[in-house]
Design a protein around this motif. Sequence first.
Motif, PDB file in Angstrom:
ATOM      1  N   ASP A 235     -68.929  -7.512 -13.926  1.00 45.64           N
ATOM      2  CA  ASP A 235     -68.070  -7.020 -15.010  1.00 45.64           C
ATOM      3  C   ASP A 235     -67.553  -5.620 -14.679  1.00 45.64           C
ATOM      4  N   LYS A 238     -70.036  -2.656 -14.148  1.00 42.91           N
ATOM      5  CA  LYS A 238     -70.824  -2.743 -12.907  1.00 42.91           C
ATOM      6  C   LYS A 238     -69.962  -2.417 -11.692  1.00 42.91           C
ATOM      7  N   LEU A 438     -78.538  -8.333  -8.026  1.00 38.02           N
ATOM      8  CA  LEU A 438     -78.741  -8.546  -9.462  1.00 38.02           C
ATOM      9  C   LEU A 438     -78.538  -7.276 -10.283  1.00 38.02           C
ATOM     10  N   SER A 442     -74.069 -10.793 -12.341  1.00 41.05           N
ATOM     11  CA  SER A 442     -74.769 -11.804 -13.144  1.00 41.05           C
ATOM     12  C   SER A 442     -74.611 -13.141 -12.441  1.00 41.05           C
ATOM     13  N   PRO A 445     -73.129 -16.666 -15.275  1.00 38.44           N
ATOM     14  CA  PRO A 445     -73.198 -16.521 -16.727  1.00 38.44           C
ATOM     15  C   PRO A 445     -72.247 -17.488 -17.434  1.00 38.44           C
TER      16      PRO A 445
END
Length: 448
Positions: A235, A238, A438, A442, A445
């Motif tokens: 996302d 991140k 990690l 993700s 998801p």
Amino acid sequence: MASELKVEVTHKETIKPSSATPHHLKTVNLSVFDQLIPQIYIPLLLFYPSTSSDEVNDIDHHRSFVVERSKLLKKSLSEALTHFYPFAGEFQHNISISCNDHGAAFLEAQVNCPISMILDRPDLGMLWKLLPSGHTSYLLQVQANFFECGGLAIGVNISHKVADASTLSKFINSWAAIALGSASTTDHVVPPAAYGVAASLFPPLDFLNAPQMPSSDSTNSGIKEKCITRRFVFDASKIAALKSKAATTTVPNPTRVEVVSALIWKCAAEASRSNLESVMPSAWCQTVNMRKVLVSVLAGKDLLGNVFGLVAGQREEIVEVDDHDLQSLVTILRKGIEEFKENYRNGVSGEGLCQLFKEVVNLIIRDDIDSYSCSSWCRFPFYTSNFGWGKPSWVVTPNVDSKNLIVLMDTKDGDGLEASLTLKEEDMIKFENNKEVLEYASLNPSVI
């Protein structure tokens, strides 16, 4: 879901262009870029969940709903093919396309579950059921998948020899714009004159003119080993953290693709090296949209077909990733792209392109180098394709089971990034449990 998903093809037909292709456009030469592409298919899936107005309450309602949407898709596809007329043609060896209005394959299919079963936790191995297969006499194949809930997934297979990701996105958006009823005002519809320009600038080479056997399905003949494909989503927050970590005075503003590529390269090579229990150099091979490189050469021209190059680490840049941090890898990636732009900004010859492809392919197939092949579909506007029932909730191009293959795509918001990654089974086990991976990504998801 894997054991429950059943897709039943209920109807097949050929969709021809709504207007016959004029005689003077009956033959389109391939460019040397097109000639160098193997005769494989590019797969694409666009998912459109049902809205409250789409709710299907009974069998008769569902049937009329399917008929209505299918009719719209077929009519608009027929009109779109008048603009993208080579997609309805047939190959003449590896030199040209006969634009004979042969047509595109169109399939309707019923799926025995709500679309949420796929979008809640996508099973990448099952996605192939939603794509047309076995229709290799058509350059373009479409499968409209209707779910019990009223959701729809449009599956497209298109011959790679007539389209790259850029051309495919133009076609999808044009088709959607026509379906939406705005074909007369949209900028997405490409006039016929756009075809043939690439071949005039990058003409086909005689020695590449040979018959090619069509592939039997959407897979290619990559390195066959027991592989696993996983989906990782980064996302925006991140990615911002990754950019901050990877920034240097040399590359103060790394891109999304650079930082995610560097992280995948680093951690995948670490996993491979750990399983091999030996040190092996590694390389990162990246596709590049040449339309953005050949700016001066292509001034004012909108090229369709294939116009992309391949960038790989030069011999002295093939690195042992254990000895390099994220910043070093981003620097290597940026240097490779900048040198590529410098080498080709003023043009490329057919012979030069052949040599480039040969060198990169030879690098990829070497067994003494851990090489990774990455294709970025980011910034191609697939998520804007509205056929009349809203924009897609998820767009994905399923990976083939080819070792060390990475495909990067935008998330729906345009700020995040999805990575579809295929590794050897033992490497993937370590990669998907890597703490650094990690920390920023993700694992598979929910889409919704």
